[in-house]
Write a protein that holds these residues in place. Structure first.
Motif, PDB file in Angstrom:
ATOM      1  N   LEU A 215      62.450 110.350  37.872  1.00  0.00           N
ATOM      2  CA  LEU A 215      61.130 110.503  37.282  1.00  0.00           C
ATOM      3  C   LEU A 215      61.186 111.443  36.087  1.00  0.00           C
ATOM      4  CD1 LEU A 215      58.843 110.961  40.429  1.00  0.00           C
ATOM      5  CD2 LEU A 215      59.726 108.847  39.418  1.00  0.00           C
ATOM      6  N   ALA A 216      60.423 111.119  35.076  1.00  0.00           N
ATOM      7  CA  ALA A 216      60.301 112.002  33.918  1.00  0.00           C
ATOM      8  C   ALA A 216      59.369 113.163  34.265  1.00  0.00           C
ATOM      9  CB  ALA A 216      59.742 111.230  32.728  1.00  0.00           C
ATOM     10  N   PRO A 217      59.630 114.341  33.726  1.00  0.00           N
ATOM     11  CA  PRO A 217      58.742 115.499  33.941  1.00  0.00           C
ATOM     12  C   PRO A 217      57.511 115.386  33.033  1.00  0.00           C
ATOM     13  CG  PRO A 217      60.588 116.135  32.551  1.00  0.00           C
ATOM     14  CD  PRO A 217      60.831 114.703  32.936  1.00  0.00           C
ATOM     15  N   LEU A 218      56.603 114.505  33.390  1.00  0.00           N
ATOM     16  CA  LEU A 218      55.517 114.136  32.473  1.00  0.00           C
ATOM     17  C   LEU A 218      54.582 115.292  32.157  1.00  0.00           C
ATOM     18  CD1 LEU A 218      54.453 110.520  33.515  1.00  0.00           C
ATOM     19  CD2 LEU A 218      56.002 111.261  31.713  1.00  0.00           C
ATOM     20  N   ARG A 219      54.222 116.088  33.160  1.00  0.00           N
ATOM     21  CA  ARG A 219      53.304 117.197  32.884  1.00  0.00           C
ATOM     22  C   ARG A 219      53.918 118.177  31.891  1.00  0.00           C
ATOM     23  NH1 ARG A 219      52.614 117.113  38.627  1.00  0.00           N
ATOM     24  NH2 ARG A 219      50.640 116.172  39.254  1.00  0.00           N
ATOM     25  N   GLU A 220      55.179 118.498  32.103  1.00  0.00           N
ATOM     26  CA  GLU A 220      55.854 119.447  31.213  1.00  0.00           C
ATOM     27  C   GLU A 220      56.000 118.863  29.808  1.00  0.00           C
ATOM     28  OE1 GLU A 220      56.805 118.509  34.162  1.00  0.00           O
ATOM     29  OE2 GLU A 220      57.183 120.266  35.432  1.00  0.00           O
ATOM     30  N   LEU A 221      56.351 117.579  29.729  1.00  0.00           N
ATOM     31  CA  LEU A 221      56.474 116.945  28.422  1.00  0.00           C
ATOM     32  C   LEU A 221      55.129 116.918  27.697  1.00  0.00           C
ATOM     33  CD1 LEU A 221      58.800 113.875  29.169  1.00  0.00           C
ATOM     34  CD2 LEU A 221      59.335 115.833  27.708  1.00  0.00           C
ATOM     35  N   HIS A 222      54.075 116.618  28.443  1.00  0.00           N
ATOM     36  CA  HIS A 222      52.751 116.577  27.828  1.00  0.00           C
ATOM     37  C   HIS A 222      52.341 117.959  27.328  1.00  0.00           C
ATOM     38  CE1 HIS A 222      48.232 116.487  27.934  1.00  0.00           C
ATOM     39  NE2 HIS A 222      48.507 115.487  27.125  1.00  0.00           N
ATOM     40  N   GLU A 223      52.638 118.986  28.091  1.00  0.00           N
ATOM     41  CA  GLU A 223      52.310 120.353  27.667  1.00  0.00           C
ATOM     42  C   GLU A 223      53.017 120.691  26.348  1.00  0.00           C
ATOM     43  OE1 GLU A 223      52.938 124.962  29.204  1.00  0.00           O
ATOM     44  OE2 GLU A 223      53.167 123.307  30.622  1.00  0.00           O
ATOM     45  N   VAL A 224      54.292 120.332  26.258  1.00  0.00           N
ATOM     46  CA  VAL A 224      55.057 120.575  25.032  1.00  0.00           C
ATOM     47  C   VAL A 224      54.477 119.762  23.870  1.00  0.00           C
ATOM     48  CG1 VAL A 224      57.297 120.130  23.931  1.00  0.00           C
ATOM     49  CG2 VAL A 224      57.204 121.259  26.156  1.00  0.00           C
ATOM     50  N   CYS A 225      54.154 118.502  24.121  1.00  0.00           N
ATOM     51  CA  CYS A 225      53.567 117.657  23.072  1.00  0.00           C
ATOM     52  C   CYS A 225      52.249 118.241  22.573  1.00  0.00           C
ATOM     53  CB  CYS A 225      53.341 116.246  23.600  1.00  0.00           C
ATOM     54  SG  CYS A 225      54.853 115.276  23.790  1.00  0.00           S
ATOM     55  N   ARG A 226      51.419 118.668  23.493  1.00  0.00           N
ATOM     56  CA  ARG A 226      50.115 119.210  23.094  1.00  0.00           C
ATOM     57  C   ARG A 226      50.291 120.500  22.297  1.00  0.00           C
ATOM     58  NH1 ARG A 226      44.915 118.420  26.759  1.00  0.00           N
ATOM     59  NH2 ARG A 226      45.297 116.368  25.854  1.00  0.00           N
ATOM     60  N   ARG A 227      51.260 121.301  22.701  1.00  0.00           N
ATOM     61  CA  ARG A 227      51.505 122.569  22.002  1.00  0.00           C
ATOM     62  C   ARG A 227      51.944 122.335  20.562  1.00  0.00           C
ATOM     63  NH1 ARG A 227      56.349 125.153  24.256  1.00  0.00           N
ATOM     64  NH2 ARG A 227      55.283 124.672  26.216  1.00  0.00           N
ATOM     65  N   HIS A 228      52.656 121.221  20.342  1.00  0.00           N
ATOM     66  CA  HIS A 228      53.204 120.955  19.012  1.00  0.00           C
ATOM     67  C   HIS A 228      52.504 119.801  18.291  1.00  0.00           C
ATOM     68  CE1 HIS A 228      56.585 123.763  19.378  1.00  0.00           C
ATOM     69  NE2 HIS A 228      56.681 123.366  20.641  1.00  0.00           N
ATOM     70  N   GLY A 229      51.374 119.357  18.821  1.00  0.00           N
ATOM     71  CA  GLY A 229      50.611 118.320  18.148  1.00  0.00           C
ATOM     72  C   GLY A 229      51.314 116.979  18.075  1.00  0.00           C
ATOM     73  N   ALA A 230      52.053 116.626  19.127  1.00  0.00           N
ATOM     74  CA  ALA A 230      52.805 115.363  19.160  1.00  0.00           C
ATOM     75  C   ALA A 230      52.132 114.370  20.098  1.00  0.00           C
ATOM     76  CB  ALA A 230      54.240 115.619  19.600  1.00  0.00           C
ATOM     77  N   LEU A 231      52.345 113.103  19.829  1.00  0.00           N
ATOM     78  CA  LEU A 231      51.870 112.030  20.697  1.00  0.00           C
ATOM     79  C   LEU A 231      52.940 111.724  21.735  1.00  0.00           C
ATOM     80  CD1 LEU A 231      49.758 109.687  21.192  1.00  0.00           C
ATOM     81  CD2 LEU A 231      51.214 108.294  19.716  1.00  0.00           C
ATOM     82  N   LEU A 232      52.535 111.535  22.983  1.00  0.00           N
ATOM     83  CA  LEU A 232      53.463 111.173  24.057  1.00  0.00           C
ATOM     84  C   LEU A 232      53.289 109.696  24.387  1.00  0.00           C
ATOM     85  CD1 LEU A 232      55.552 112.001  26.226  1.00  0.00           C
ATOM     86  CD2 LEU A 232      53.621 112.594  27.723  1.00  0.00           C
ATOM     87  N   ILE A 233      54.362 108.921  24.234  1.00  0.00           N
ATOM     88  CA  ILE A 233      54.368 107.509  24.631  1.00  0.00           C
ATOM     89  C   ILE A 233      55.225 107.365  25.873  1.00  0.00           C
ATOM     90  CG2 ILE A 233      54.997 105.153  23.989  1.00  0.00           C
ATOM     91  CD1 ILE A 233      54.437 105.792  21.116  1.00  0.00           C
TER      92      ILE A 233
END
Length: 385
Positions: free
Chosen positions: A180-198
């Motif tokens: 499984l991908a660490p989705l919550r952690e990835l989303h937190e990083v994306c939000r912090r850096h203004g990135a879109l998560l696909i």
């Protein structure tokens, strides 16, 4: 010898010889109408491809709308079936809107290429599916490939970017190892850096989340404005096709910009009818998702896999490519079909048996699987799992 004396395809013989020597030659095998072996290789996770209601749904759509869509959805290929199904699927996973493509592959190409492009950064997990890899290549964006499930590496790639826009790519359930991908952690990083998560949910839809709603839903990210889901209808839903699910503005943009949508014939009505009926079954029988994981646990135990499986995929690493092929052949000879993944699908030295659990496996099926796998792995032991 003059160059014109050689066939322009002469080089293929040398390539074929190298593949054969490395144990990487592939071949097509015809599947009979009625299989005599137990299938632990397909991605029909919920056992719905042959479900009577799903077949009936395909037949009804075929009789109503015909064999094909007839053209691009922007010309003549858009039907009520397309729009009704994509909204139903979006509602199921908790996304505001959806857009159906002809396959999961074209959905990934369309989403990634249209939402990135020149002057942007795409950060992709090293284990992402080939469709996402190809999408990166077509995007004309700068691409950073990060180590498998490494959130810190993603954060570093985003922090060091000069580009205004950034997209992070991951599978939610990785197709080769079932992790499984660490989705919550990835989303937190994306939000912090203004990135879109696909997030590619191809192997999570129908298996993870409440009633099979996927790992994005399970992680509490359903409907997030900076998350886009891609998925396929050919695995848990037992049909054919793909979809992109997310904000309404993403759907609108893809209709205008995704070449794999604009210039491709719409998905055949029969596939949509079958997928819609499969979604009905999943909603009516939500325990099918738990059955998949329960059966995967049985397969993992007999194969000596140390970690409890988190998806339908059970990966048994043999190591050598020819040894993995021999093990898969031995399983088939004993009445059980398993997947065999070799480079380039997996890294060198990690060729493996890839088993897929299904909700529809019976106790007799599991007994046969346990007996055959135990015998085969005694002669072709796994190096690690």
């Amino acid at each position: 010898m003059n160059r014109t004396d050689l066939s322009p395809l002469a080089w293929l013989a040398e390539v074929e010889a190298r593949r054969r020597e490395a144990g990487l030659r592939r071949s097509l095998r015809v599947r009979p109408v009625v299989a005599t072996e137990l299938d632990l290789a397909s991605n029909d996770y919920l056992g719905l491809a042959t479900h009577p209601a799903v077949i009936a749904g395909g037949i009804e759509a075929l009789q109503t709308w015909g064999a094909g869509a007839g053209g691009s959805r922007l010309v003549t290929g858009n039907t009520e079936l397309h729009q009704q199904f994509e909204q139903r699927l979006a509602n199921f996973v908790g996304a505001p809107a959806g857009l159906v493509f002809s396959s999961g592959y074209t959905a990934n190409l369309g989403a990634v290429v249209s939402l990135s492009g020149p002057g942007s950064l795409v950060v992709s997990d090293a284990y992402c599916h080939a469709s996402l890899v190809d999408a990166c290549r077509l995007s004309r964006a700068r691409v950073a490939v990060t180590a498998h499930r490494d959130v810190d590496a993603v954060a570093a790639a985003l922090a060091g970017r000069a580009e205004e826009r950034a997209v992070v790519l991951t599978e939610s359930v990785f197709s080769t190892d079932g992790a499984l991908a660490p989705l919550r952690e990835l989303h937190e990083v994306c939000r912090r850096h203004g990135a879109l998560l696909i997030v590619d949910e191809a192997h999570a839809l129908g298996v993870r989340g409440l009633g099979g709603r996927g790992l994005v839903h399970e992680a509490g990210l359903a409907g997030a404005p900076d998350v886009v889901i891609t998925t396929t209808l050919s695995k848990a839903l037992g049909s054919q096709g793909g979809a992109v699910l997310g904000p309404v503005e993403v759907r609108d943009h893809l209709i205008d910009a995704a070449r794999t949508f604009i210039f491709d014939t719409g998905l055949a009505p029969a596939a949509l009818g079958a997928a819609s009926a499969a979604l009905d079954v999943l909603i009516a029988e939500p325990t099918r998702a738990a059955d998949v994981l329960r059966h995967a646990s049985v397969l993992a135990q007999v194969c000596g896999v140390r970690h409890e499986p988190q998806s339908a995929v059970v990966s048994v690493i043999i190591g050598d490519a020819e040894a993995a092929v021999a093990a898969a052949t031995a399983c088939l000879d004993a009445g059980v079909r398993v997947g065999c993944f070799r480079p380039p699908s997996v890294p060198e030295g990690t060729s493996r048996l890839r088993l897929t659990a299904r909700a529809s496996l019976t106790e007799r099926d599991l007994e046969l699987a346990v007996r055959v796998l135990r015998d085969v792995l005694r002669d072709h032991p796994a190096v690690s799992s």
